[in-house]
Design a protein around this motif. Structure first.
Motif, short mmCIF file in Angstrom:
data_model
loop_
_atom_site.label_atom_id
_atom_site.label_comp_id
_atom_site.label_asym_id
_atom_site.label_seq_id
_atom_site.Cartn_x
_atom_site.Cartn_y
_atom_site.Cartn_z
N VAL A 168 0.84 -1.20 0.00
CA VAL A 168 0.00 0.00 0.00
C VAL A 168 0.87 1.25 0.00
O VAL A 168 0.45 2.31 -0.45
N PHE A 169 2.09 1.14 0.48
CA PHE A 169 2.99 2.30 0.54
C PHE A 169 3.56 2.63 -0.84
O PHE A 169 3.66 3.80 -1.20
N LEU A 213 2.72 6.19 -2.65
CA LEU A 213 3.88 7.05 -2.88
C LEU A 213 4.39 7.02 -4.32
O LEU A 213 5.12 7.92 -4.74
N VAL A 214 4.00 5.99 -5.08
CA VAL A 214 4.51 5.85 -6.44
C VAL A 214 3.37 5.79 -7.45
O VAL A 214 3.16 6.71 -8.23
N PHE A 215 2.63 4.69 -7.45
CA PHE A 215 1.67 4.42 -8.52
C PHE A 215 0.51 5.42 -8.55
O PHE A 215 0.14 5.90 -9.62
N PRO A 248 -2.62 -3.16 11.03
CA PRO A 248 -1.15 -3.13 11.12
C PRO A 248 -0.46 -4.21 10.29
O PRO A 248 0.72 -4.09 9.98
N GLY A 249 -1.19 -5.24 9.87
CA GLY A 249 -0.59 -6.29 9.05
C GLY A 249 -0.17 -5.82 7.67
O GLY A 249 0.60 -6.50 7.00
N VAL A 250 -0.67 -4.66 7.22
CA VAL A 250 -0.25 -4.16 5.90
C VAL A 250 1.10 -3.47 5.96
O VAL A 250 1.68 -3.16 4.93
N VAL A 251 1.59 -3.24 7.17
CA VAL A 251 2.90 -2.61 7.32
C VAL A 251 3.97 -3.70 7.21
O VAL A 251 4.00 -4.63 8.00
N PRO A 252 4.84 -3.60 6.22
CA PRO A 252 5.85 -4.65 6.03
C PRO A 252 6.95 -4.60 7.08
O PRO A 252 7.22 -3.56 7.67
N ASP A 253 7.59 -5.74 7.27
CA ASP A 253 8.77 -5.80 8.14
C ASP A 253 9.97 -5.20 7.44
O ASP A 253 10.95 -4.85 8.08
N SER A 255 4.00 4.66 10.24
CA SER A 255 4.16 3.22 10.46
C SER A 255 5.35 2.63 9.72
O SER A 255 5.77 1.51 10.04
N ILE A 256 5.91 3.34 8.74
CA ILE A 256 7.09 2.79 8.05
C ILE A 256 8.36 3.56 8.38
O ILE A 256 9.40 3.32 7.78
#
Length: 180
Positions: A26-27, A31-33, A63-68, A154-155
């Motif tokens: 989603v980020f 931020l790009v697409f 919060p699961g959409v936030v990557p590690d 979150s990132i």
């Protein structure tokens, strides 16, 4: 795009697999697409406003959409375009070099601002000594933490691995490249 990513997250979060690799997040969407689509006038002011208004609350609630971490497979637009032409996939036939250049510029501004024209928008910093010691020596110098006031909170401090994908490598034949 946003709803599709959220549905992917919902479907995969119910699984028991400890690792999920996603082509985009989603980020990268916001931020790009989405920014490229807006600048190309494929989405209007109202549509981008709705997208932006929904983004923070939904991401905060899931919060699961936030990557590690992020992995940036970096290649020039020319290289990407040549590879697409060689693949000859029907769905890639209408992708222009200009579109790839626009996407590349947004990725670079987001992930590598010190090499793009957007100095000061955000910064990257090296991993902590503790994390640095846990990284494999071959990638130690390619991992950075993302930072900046334009990024979603979150990132902040999420690590990103930068891999040079400019050379044309045949992973099916080049065993050493595949290992690396």
């Amino acid at each position: 795009m946003f709803v599709t990513r959220l549905m992917q997250e919902k479907e995969s979060s119910s699984g028991v697999k400890p690792l999920r690799l996603m082509e985009r997040s989603v980020f990268s969407d916001i931020l790009v697409f989405v920014r490229v689509a807006h600048e190309a006038k494929w989405i209007n002011e109202m549509e981008i406003s709705i997208y932006d208004c929904w983004f923070d609350p939904v991401v905060s609630a899931l919060p699961g959409v936030v990557p590690d971490g992020f992995i940036y497979l970096r290649a020039s637009p020319d290289t990407c375009h040549k590879r697409m032409m060689l693949r000859k996939r029907a769905e890639e036939g209408g992708v222009s070099l200009k579109y790839l250049q626009d996407l590349h510029e947004k990725h670079e501004s987001w992930l590598l601002p010190f090499e793009s024209e957007n100095y000061g928008v955000l910064s990257v910093s090296k991993p902590s000594l503790q994390m640095d010691n846990s990284l494999h020596p071959d990638i130690k110098d390619r991992v950075f933490y993302l930072e900046g006031n334009h990024m979603h909170s979150s990132i902040q401090k999420v690590p990103a691995l930068f891999l040079d994908c400019e050379p044309n490598i045949d992973f099916s034949r080049d065993i050493e490249a595949k290992r690396q």
